[in-house]
Design an enzyme around this catalytic site. Structure first.
Site, mmCIF file in Angstrom:
data_model
loop_
_atom_site.group_PDB
_atom_site.id
_atom_site.type_symbol
_atom_site.label_atom_id
_atom_site.label_comp_id
_atom_site.label_asym_id
_atom_site.label_seq_id
_atom_site.Cartn_x
_atom_site.Cartn_y
_atom_site.Cartn_z
ATOM 1 N N LYS A 19 2.114 -51.945 -13.124
ATOM 2 C CA LYS A 19 3.579 -51.788 -12.890
ATOM 3 C C LYS A 19 4.084 -52.214 -11.752
ATOM 4 O O LYS A 19 3.133 -52.049 -10.855
ATOM 5 C CB LYS A 19 3.913 -50.485 -13.765
ATOM 6 N N ASP B 286 11.549 -54.939 -17.308
ATOM 7 C CA ASP B 286 11.829 -53.615 -17.466
ATOM 8 C C ASP B 286 13.155 -52.838 -17.078
ATOM 9 O O ASP B 286 14.006 -53.945 -17.039
ATOM 10 C CB ASP B 286 10.828 -52.544 -16.602
#
Ligand code: NDP
Length: 445
Positions: A126, A166
């Site tokens: 991430k 995201d």
């Protein structure tokens, strides 16, 4: 002291002031207890849990950019490559002022298990920045994305690490980042990012994938517990990518989604949320939800939080982490809610999750129910490698099958370890076993 408790205490001691990371590790470790007990000697000798909770690599960097007034600005950039044992690192980039190392570590830790659950070969990662895209001009967004990629490109690649979108990172941002990557590297390496535009290697169905996937899994979970999703009233939080397409698919399944929210307030529309109005407000005009009610006179707008106070059969938290608290869980139960499936990552606090489960509410954690996004990202990577594109029907059928398989996989894992109906434990165990087996097979690295 149990091995699990030892590891958790070590994580807290070694990673001070990272509450989101602690929370994610605690939730996973707790539910792995039966598996760890069965294999404790082996896992201890191989330091498997120690390695599982320690990222393989954390990259932090400065992102300098110049705003429209000529003022130089600095943000923090991150990429956490958590575990690459089952495939290239894979996970989204988040641009939001709440981004910090704790949030990056919690998200990348969770991503390992999610990616494992999809059945596709993807490791967990991430990244992102504390940059706030709100109120920035298109040119400022472009300059920021270019600067971010000028540093990030050193650490990624189609077979190394494949970022995606995201919160705060959608098609526009991916386009700018891909452009900068291509400019620096030269040549076409489309597989380095997913969520790309359709004209340069994106997959049909990626935009809708997380929201649609959430509904495919929710319908399966309801069906296997004797309920039909058609006719159900659904409360949704968020008004971004996941929420919008969850609402769209809910309608297609004959359910009625009645709420949505953003960071300022929330909407209750007794006639059901109008997807076209929502898209116009959030996707096209990038405006606030106060604009939604102007177009829908029967709908009510409220400042602050409150989605979970609405009477519903199913709740789908689709905004951000820690947005459904114990008091919300109590309201949902009192109002007769039968199922909660997480569209966002870790939106439900631990005590709220436990309250819902102990009151008979079907509860599916985000690492399973929102895996549709990364699953279609995996399909985008496959199409890029083949230099080929599947039709939207082909992608959607594969997504549907993946989500149904994920549900049965975690349902079976929960049964096998004597925790029938505990989908949190099932998801953690099923996701963990594949990663653990790959780590053991690859030696102490
Ligand atoms: P978007 O940026 O498109 O939308 C996020 C939505 O949540 C917006 O409505 C935003 O409101 C709201 N929101 C964000 N932060 C907060 C906050 N701190 N408090 C209240 N509301 C907030 O993001 P996505 O829809 O893509 O992502 C939503 C969630 O789903 C995240 O947890 C993400 O990690 C997860 N997810 C996303 C996937 C994807 O494919 N996009 C895949 C899997 C998980 P506002 O506009 O006011 O900020």
């Amino acid at each position: 002291m149990s091995y699990i408790k030892e590891i958790f205490e070590q994580v807290v001691a070694q990673n001070p002031a990272q509450p989101e990371f602690h929370q994610a590790v605690e939730e996973v470790l707790e539910s792995l207890a039966p598996v760890v007990e069965k294999n404790e000697a082996l896992y201890r000798r191989e330091a498997l849990l120690e390695r599982l909770v320690t990222p393989e690599r954390v990259v932090m960097f400065r992102v300098p950019w110049v705003d429209d007034q000529g003022q130089a600005r600095i943000n923090n950039g991150y990429r956490v490559q958590y575990n690459g044992s089952i495939g290239p690192y894979k996970g989204g980039l988040r641009f939001h002022p709440t981004v910090n190392l704790s949030v990056m570590k919690f998200l990348s830790f969770e991503q390992n298990f999610k990616n494992s659950l999809t059945g596709l070969p993807m490791g967990g990662a991430k990244g992102g920045s504390d940059f706030d895209p709100k109120g920035k001009s298109d040119r400022e967004i472009m300059r920021f994305c270019q600067s971010f990629m000028t540093e990030l490109y050193k650490y990624i690649g189609p077979d190394v690490d494949v970022p995606a979108g995201d919160i705060g990172v959608g098609g526009r941002e991916i386009g700018y980042m891909y452009g900068q990557y291509r400019r620096i590297r030269g040549g076409y390496e489309g597989g380095v990012l997913t969520g790309k535009g359709l004209s340069f290697g994106g997959s049909l169905g990626r935009t809708e994938a997380t929201g649609y996937g959430l509904l495919y899994l929710t319908r399966e979970m309801l069906k296997c517990n004797g309920h039909d999703i058609a006719g159900k009233t659904i409360a949704v939080s968020g008004a971004g990518n996941v929420a919008t397409y969850a609402i769209q698919k809910a309608w297609q399944m004959g359910a009625k989604p009645v709420t949505c929210s953003d960071s300022n307030g929330w909407v209750y529309d007794p006639d059901g949320i109008d997807v076209e109005v929502l898209k116009d407000v959030k996707e096209v005009r990038r405006a606030r939800l106060t604009e939604y009610v102007k177009a829908r006179p029967n709908a009510q707008y409220h400042e602050g939080k409150g989605v979970w106070s609405v009477k519903c059969d199913v709740a789908l938290p689709c905004a951000t982490q820690n947005e459904l608290f114990l008091e919300d869980a109590k309201m949902l139960v009192a109002n007769g809610c039968i199922a909660v499936a997480e569209g966002a990552n870790m939106p439900t606090t631990l005590d709220a999750t436990k309250y819902l489960q102990s009151n008979g509410v079907l509860f599916c954690p985000g690492k399973a129910s929102n895996a549709g996004g990364v699953a279609v990202s995996g399909l985008e990577m496959a199409q890029n490698s083949m230099r080929y594109s599947w039709t939207v029907e082909e992608v959607d059928n594969k997504l549907h099958q993946i989500m149904v398989d994920i549900f049965h996989n975690l349902d079976n894992a929960a049964r096998e370890y004597g925790m029938e109906g505990n989908y949190v434990a099932g998801a953690n165990i099923a996701g963990f076993l594949k990663v653990a087996n790959a780590m053991l097979a690859q030696g102490v690295i």
